[in-house]
Design a protein around this motif. Structure first.
Motif, PDB file in Angstrom:
ATOM      1  N   GLY A  35      -2.973  -7.517 -10.732  1.00 36.33           N
ATOM      2  CA  GLY A  35      -1.661  -7.075 -11.198  1.00 36.33           C
ATOM      3  C   GLY A  35      -0.974  -6.019 -10.359  1.00 36.33           C
ATOM      4  O   GLY A  35       0.107  -5.565 -10.708  1.00 36.33           O
ATOM      5  N   THR A  36      -1.608  -5.580  -9.247  1.00 36.88           N
ATOM      6  CA  THR A  36      -0.972  -4.568  -8.402  1.00 36.88           C
ATOM      7  C   THR A  36      -1.211  -4.866  -6.928  1.00 36.88           C
ATOM      8  O   THR A  36      -2.168  -5.532  -6.555  1.00 36.88           O
ATOM      9  CB  THR A  36      -1.501  -3.142  -8.681  1.00 36.88           C
ATOM     10  OG1 THR A  36      -2.885  -3.081  -8.349  1.00 36.88           O
ATOM     11  CG2 THR A  36      -1.263  -2.723 -10.114  1.00 36.88           C
ATOM     12  N   TRP A  37      -0.299  -4.345  -6.116  1.00 34.36           N
ATOM     13  CA  TRP A  37      -0.456  -4.367  -4.659  1.00 34.36           C
ATOM     14  C   TRP A  37       0.000  -3.008  -4.172  1.00 34.36           C
ATOM     15  O   TRP A  37       1.016  -2.473  -4.636  1.00 34.36           O
ATOM     16  CB  TRP A  37       0.411  -5.458  -4.023  1.00 34.36           C
ATOM     17  CG  TRP A  37       0.204  -5.572  -2.540  1.00 34.36           C
ATOM     18  CD1 TRP A  37      -0.651  -6.430  -1.918  1.00 34.36           C
ATOM     19  CD2 TRP A  37       0.834  -4.818  -1.494  1.00 34.36           C
ATOM     20  NE1 TRP A  37      -0.600  -6.248  -0.550  1.00 34.36           N
ATOM     21  CE2 TRP A  37       0.308  -5.262  -0.269  1.00 34.36           C
ATOM     22  CE3 TRP A  37       1.783  -3.794  -1.469  1.00 34.36           C
ATOM     23  CZ2 TRP A  37       0.698  -4.737   0.956  1.00 34.36           C
ATOM     24  CZ3 TRP A  37       2.172  -3.260  -0.251  1.00 34.36           C
ATOM     25  CH2 TRP A  37       1.633  -3.738   0.948  1.00 34.36           C
ATOM     26  N   SER A  38      -0.743  -2.412  -3.240  1.00 37.97           N
ATOM     27  CA  SER A  38      -0.320  -1.137  -2.671  1.00 37.97           C
ATOM     28  C   SER A  38      -0.621  -1.118  -1.194  1.00 37.97           C
ATOM     29  O   SER A  38      -1.577  -1.743  -0.729  1.00 37.97           O
ATOM     30  CB  SER A  38      -1.000   0.041  -3.373  1.00 37.97           C
ATOM     31  OG  SER A  38      -2.399  -0.038  -3.212  1.00 37.97           O
ATOM     32  N   GLY A  39       0.235  -0.414  -0.466  1.00 39.52           N
ATOM     33  CA  GLY A  39       0.014  -0.334   0.956  1.00 39.52           C
ATOM     34  C   GLY A  39       0.960   0.608   1.656  1.00 39.52           C
ATOM     35  O   GLY A  39       1.805   1.270   1.041  1.00 39.52           O
ATOM     36  N   TYR A  40       0.797   0.639   2.949  1.00 45.59           N
ATOM     37  CA  TYR A  40       1.550   1.494   3.863  1.00 45.59           C
ATOM     38  C   TYR A  40       2.417   0.577   4.725  1.00 45.59           C
ATOM     39  O   TYR A  40       1.974  -0.511   5.120  1.00 45.59           O
ATOM     40  CB  TYR A  40       0.547   2.259   4.721  1.00 45.59           C
ATOM     41  CG  TYR A  40       1.093   2.887   5.965  1.00 45.59           C
ATOM     42  CD1 TYR A  40       1.652   4.155   5.930  1.00 45.59           C
ATOM     43  CD2 TYR A  40       1.042   2.212   7.180  1.00 45.59           C
ATOM     44  CE1 TYR A  40       2.140   4.739   7.084  1.00 45.59           C
ATOM     45  CE2 TYR A  40       1.531   2.786   8.338  1.00 45.59           C
ATOM     46  CZ  TYR A  40       2.082   4.047   8.280  1.00 45.59           C
ATOM     47  OH  TYR A  40       2.579   4.623   9.417  1.00 45.59           O
ATOM     48  N   VAL A  41       3.645   1.007   5.000  1.00 42.00           N
ATOM     49  CA  VAL A  41       4.542   0.230   5.858  1.00 42.00           C
ATOM     50  C   VAL A  41       5.155   1.153   6.904  1.00 42.00           C
ATOM     51  O   VAL A  41       5.614   2.249   6.582  1.00 42.00           O
ATOM     52  CB  VAL A  41       5.670  -0.445   5.036  1.00 42.00           C
ATOM     53  CG1 VAL A  41       6.602  -1.241   5.953  1.00 42.00           C
ATOM     54  CG2 VAL A  41       5.100  -1.335   3.949  1.00 42.00           C
ATOM     55  N   ARG A  42       5.155   0.699   8.147  1.00 38.16           N
ATOM     56  CA  ARG A  42       5.814   1.430   9.233  1.00 38.16           C
ATOM     57  C   ARG A  42       6.957   0.570   9.740  1.00 38.16           C
ATOM     58  O   ARG A  42       6.804  -0.621   9.966  1.00 38.16           O
ATOM     59  CB  ARG A  42       4.859   1.719  10.369  1.00 38.16           C
ATOM     60  CG  ARG A  42       5.627   2.316  11.593  1.00 38.16           C
ATOM     61  CD  ARG A  42       4.716   3.047  12.476  1.00 38.16           C
ATOM     62  NE  ARG A  42       4.689   4.424  11.992  1.00 38.16           N
ATOM     63  CZ  ARG A  42       4.605   5.465  12.803  1.00 38.16           C
ATOM     64  NH1 ARG A  42       4.517   5.303  14.100  1.00 38.16           N
ATOM     65  NH2 ARG A  42       4.583   6.680  12.326  1.00 38.16           N
ATOM     66  N   THR A  43       8.125   1.212   9.887  1.00 34.10           N
ATOM     67  CA  THR A  43       9.283   0.542  10.475  1.00 34.10           C
ATOM     68  C   THR A  43       9.737   1.371  11.668  1.00 34.10           C
ATOM     69  O   THR A  43       9.950   2.579  11.554  1.00 34.10           O
ATOM     70  CB  THR A  43      10.429   0.391   9.454  1.00 34.10           C
ATOM     71  OG1 THR A  43      10.773   1.661   8.922  1.00 34.10           O
ATOM     72  CG2 THR A  43      10.024  -0.511   8.309  1.00 34.10           C
ATOM     73  N   GLU A  44       9.845   0.728  12.797  1.00 37.95           N
ATOM     74  CA  GLU A  44      10.229   1.436  14.015  1.00 37.95           C
ATOM     75  C   GLU A  44      11.710   1.798  13.984  1.00 37.95           C
ATOM     76  O   GLU A  44      12.501   1.200  13.245  1.00 37.95           O
ATOM     77  CB  GLU A  44       9.908   0.589  15.247  1.00 37.95           C
ATOM     78  CG  GLU A  44       8.421   0.329  15.430  1.00 37.95           C
ATOM     79  CD  GLU A  44       7.583   1.597  15.572  1.00 37.95           C
ATOM     80  OE1 GLU A  44       8.067   2.600  16.141  1.00 37.95           O
ATOM     81  OE2 GLU A  44       6.431   1.584  15.111  1.00 37.95           O
ATOM     82  N   ALA A  45      12.091   2.752  14.798  1.00 39.10           N
ATOM     83  CA  ALA A  45      13.481   3.216  14.885  1.00 39.10           C
ATOM     84  C   ALA A  45      14.401   2.030  15.169  1.00 39.10           C
ATOM     85  O   ALA A  45      14.116   1.196  16.021  1.00 39.10           O
ATOM     86  CB  ALA A  45      13.615   4.260  15.985  1.00 39.10           C
ATOM     87  N   GLY A  46      15.502   1.943  14.414  1.00 38.27           N
ATOM     88  CA  GLY A  46      16.498   0.905  14.627  1.00 38.27           C
ATOM     89  C   GLY A  46      16.116  -0.473  14.117  1.00 38.27           C
ATOM     90  O   GLY A  46      16.896  -1.411  14.206  1.00 38.27           O
ATOM     91  N   MET A  47      14.931  -0.638  13.541  1.00 37.87           N
ATOM     92  CA  MET A  47      14.448  -1.926  13.075  1.00 37.87           C
ATOM     93  C   MET A  47      15.239  -2.415  11.867  1.00 37.87           C
ATOM     94  O   MET A  47      15.629  -1.640  11.014  1.00 37.87           O
ATOM     95  CB  MET A  47      12.970  -1.794  12.698  1.00 37.87           C
ATOM     96  CG  MET A  47      12.284  -3.047  12.206  1.00 37.87           C
ATOM     97  SD  MET A  47      12.639  -3.654  10.519  1.00 37.87           S
ATOM     98  CE  MET A  47      12.377  -2.249   9.486  1.00 37.87           C
TER      99      MET A  47
END
Length: 129
Positions: A35-47
């Motif tokens: 019932g759950t999902w968790s995580g880390y996300v990185r988005t680069e500059a200008g993405m």
């Protein structure tokens, strides 16, 4: 009894697994349960990510560093922006795309709650008015 389920666990950055893929985003899964999902996300500059939704999952996003711009709604005309310390709520099925309008990478934490099954569906574009 499932001993693994009953134990408190820690996931280090080294232990994270690749998360569901959307163009322009680096998702790393920390935990996924029924019932759950968790995580880390990185988005680069200008993405700018691809358009997507999370089906029957609602999401809460916490911005650690950088900035997050999210486009959604009919024709993608609605926009919110968030910075460090801000939370964003994304309801079930909301088609959206994310971008990082700054000159530095953005780091966010995502927690999703739902009914199980796939948590990310990439689509061709926003909802039409």
């Amino acid at each position: 009894m499932d001993r693994q389920r009953d134990q408190v666990r820690v996931v280090t950055p080294h232990d994270r697994e690749p998360g569901p893929r959307t163009p322009g985003m680096d998702r790393q899964q920390a935990f996924a349960t029924e019932g759950t999902w968790s995580g880390y996300v990185r988005t680069e500059a200008g993405m700018v990510s691809g358009w997507h939704h999370h089906g029957e999952w609602e999401s809460v996003i916490y911005v650690l560093t950088g900035a997050l711009r999210m486009e959604f709604g009919p024709d993608g005309a609605d926009t919110v922006e968030a910075g460090p310390g801000d939370f964003i709520y994304v309801p079930k099925g909301a088609v959206h795309r994310e971008s990082n309008p700054t000159a530095e990478a953005a780091d966010i934490i995502v927690v999703r709650a739902g009914t199980g099954g796939e948590s990310t569906f990439n689509v061709d574009g926003p909802e039409r008015d």
